[in-house]
Design a protein around this motif. Structure first.
Motif, PDB file in Angstrom:
ATOM      1  N   THR A 148       0.836  -1.204   0.000  1.00 28.54           N
ATOM      2  CA  THR A 148       0.000   0.000   0.000  1.00 28.54           C
ATOM      3  C   THR A 148       0.869   1.251   0.000  1.00 28.54           C
ATOM      4  O   THR A 148       0.572   2.229  -0.684  1.00 28.54           O
ATOM      5  CB  THR A 148      -0.943  -0.009   1.224  1.00 28.54           C
ATOM      6  OG1 THR A 148      -1.805  -1.148   1.109  1.00 28.54           O
ATOM      7  CG2 THR A 148      -1.794   1.237   1.302  1.00 28.54           C
ATOM      8  N   ASP A 161      -5.626  -1.722  -5.074  1.00 31.79           N
ATOM      9  CA  ASP A 161      -5.041  -2.246  -3.837  1.00 31.79           C
ATOM     10  C   ASP A 161      -5.946  -3.332  -3.260  1.00 31.79           C
ATOM     11  O   ASP A 161      -7.021  -3.040  -2.746  1.00 31.79           O
ATOM     12  CB  ASP A 161      -4.859  -1.102  -2.833  1.00 31.79           C
ATOM     13  CG  ASP A 161      -3.885  -1.470  -1.720  1.00 31.79           C
ATOM     14  OD1 ASP A 161      -3.599  -2.670  -1.550  1.00 31.79           O
ATOM     15  OD2 ASP A 161      -3.404  -0.551  -1.025  1.00 31.79           O
ATOM     16  N   GLU A 162      -5.506  -4.570  -3.383  1.00 32.34           N
ATOM     17  CA  GLU A 162      -6.227  -5.743  -2.880  1.00 32.34           C
ATOM     18  C   GLU A 162      -7.694  -5.780  -3.314  1.00 32.34           C
ATOM     19  O   GLU A 162      -8.605  -5.807  -2.476  1.00 32.34           O
ATOM     20  CB  GLU A 162      -6.107  -5.831  -1.354  1.00 32.34           C
ATOM     21  CG  GLU A 162      -4.639  -5.828  -0.974  1.00 32.34           C
ATOM     22  CD  GLU A 162      -4.327  -6.588   0.296  1.00 32.34           C
ATOM     23  OE1 GLU A 162      -5.121  -7.453   0.678  1.00 32.34           O
ATOM     24  OE2 GLU A 162      -3.271  -6.322   0.868  1.00 32.34           O
TER      25      GLU A 162
HETATM   26 MG   LIG Z   1      -2.056  -2.786   2.081  1.00 28.23          MG
END
Ligand SMILES: [Mg+2]
Ligand SMILES: Nc1ncnc2c1ncn2[C@@H]1O[C@H](COP(=O)(O)OP(=O)(O)OP(=O)(O)O)[C@@H](O)[C@H]1O
Length: 234
Positions: free
Chosen positions: A41, A159-160
């Motif tokens: 991140t 992000d994910e």
């Molecule tokens: Mg993360």
């Protein structure tokens, strides 16, 4: 189109990323895989301009990205879907899409863009007046992608995206991501789930406690015994 060279970064005195070298070509889907706290991140936040670097260089379409202010990065085609999706739950689907077109140059054509988004994601048309917070997890991720797509990004960072989604929904979402990449958009996906990350990407980097420990074609990484042992328990 994106080249990160010898990047070091962190928070205060704590270094989180060490000597990162990573590149993404046009239309390529690249995954960055790593476990909790690896620094994934942090790297995306640096690319969006929310986080400074200590040393190194980032070149985006031939220009020094660190010289571009965070609020101008959307205008040059960088779109970031944050961890947790970042949609506004108390606004409707349509209002979220309008928010996605905030850079000045897109405001005039916002209705056309919304129409395009609905054509790309028919489910969102059905639910345009529903509060985004009441959508299912998969629909919320779809909305996040549609919203990020409103500015015609050149580089889309996720992000994910698979976090909390059922496998079948993840598959559908990765199909959408592949479709977006076919338009020529470069995609950088951060994932903890190695198999999922490698199934959608052409290339991948493995990040461990702030260092890239492995990189290569997604297929080769999946077949790599070290990876299988460390991540798949085979
Ligand atoms: Mg993360
Ligand atoms: N704002 C912050 N201030 C200080 N330390 C931070 C901050 N944000 C993250 N960190 C630390 O930086 C390291 C990397 O965090 P980061 O969120 O980039 O990891 P990640 O790979 O995205 O992990 P996850 O898979 O859990 O999301 C962690 O040790 C974390 O505690």
């Amino acid at each position: 189109m994106l080249k990160i060279e010898n990047l070091c970064a962190g928070y205060g005195d704590m270094q989180v990323l060490f000597d990162i070298n990573l590149n993404v070509e046009q239309g390529e889907v690249v995954s960055l895989v790593g476990s909790n706290g690896a620094g994934k991140t942090t790297l995306l936040r640096i690319l969006s301009g929310f986080q400074p670097i200590k040393s190194g260089a980032i070149t985006y379409l031939g220009q020094d990205l660190m010289k571009v202010k965070a609020y101008n990065r959307a205008e040059i085609g960088i779109s970031h879907i944050p961890q947790g999706r970042g949609i506004l739950g108390t606004l409707t689907v349509k209002e979220n899409l309008i928010m996605g077109a905030y850079p000045k140059k897109y405001r005039k054509t916002v209705n056309e863009e919304i129409e395009k988004a609905y054509n790309m994601f028919p489910k969102l048309r059905e639910r345009q007046n529903q509060l985004a917070g009441s959508l299912s997890g998969g629909e919320q991720q779809m909305l996040a992608i549609a919203r990020a797509h409103m500015i015609h990004p050149k580089l889309l960072m996720l992000d994910e995206p698979s976090l909390g989604l059922a496998p079948i929904v993840v598959e559908e979402m990765f199909e959408i991501i592949t479709r977006v990449a076919k338009e020529g958009v470069s995609i950088l996906i951060v994932e903890q789930n190695l198999v999922q990350a490698l199934s959608v990407a052409t290339r991948a980097y493995v990040l461990e406690t702030g260092r890239i420990v492995m990189q290569g074609a997604a297929k080769e990484l999946l077949d790599n015994p070290e990876i299988q042992k460390a991540y798949l328990g085979i």
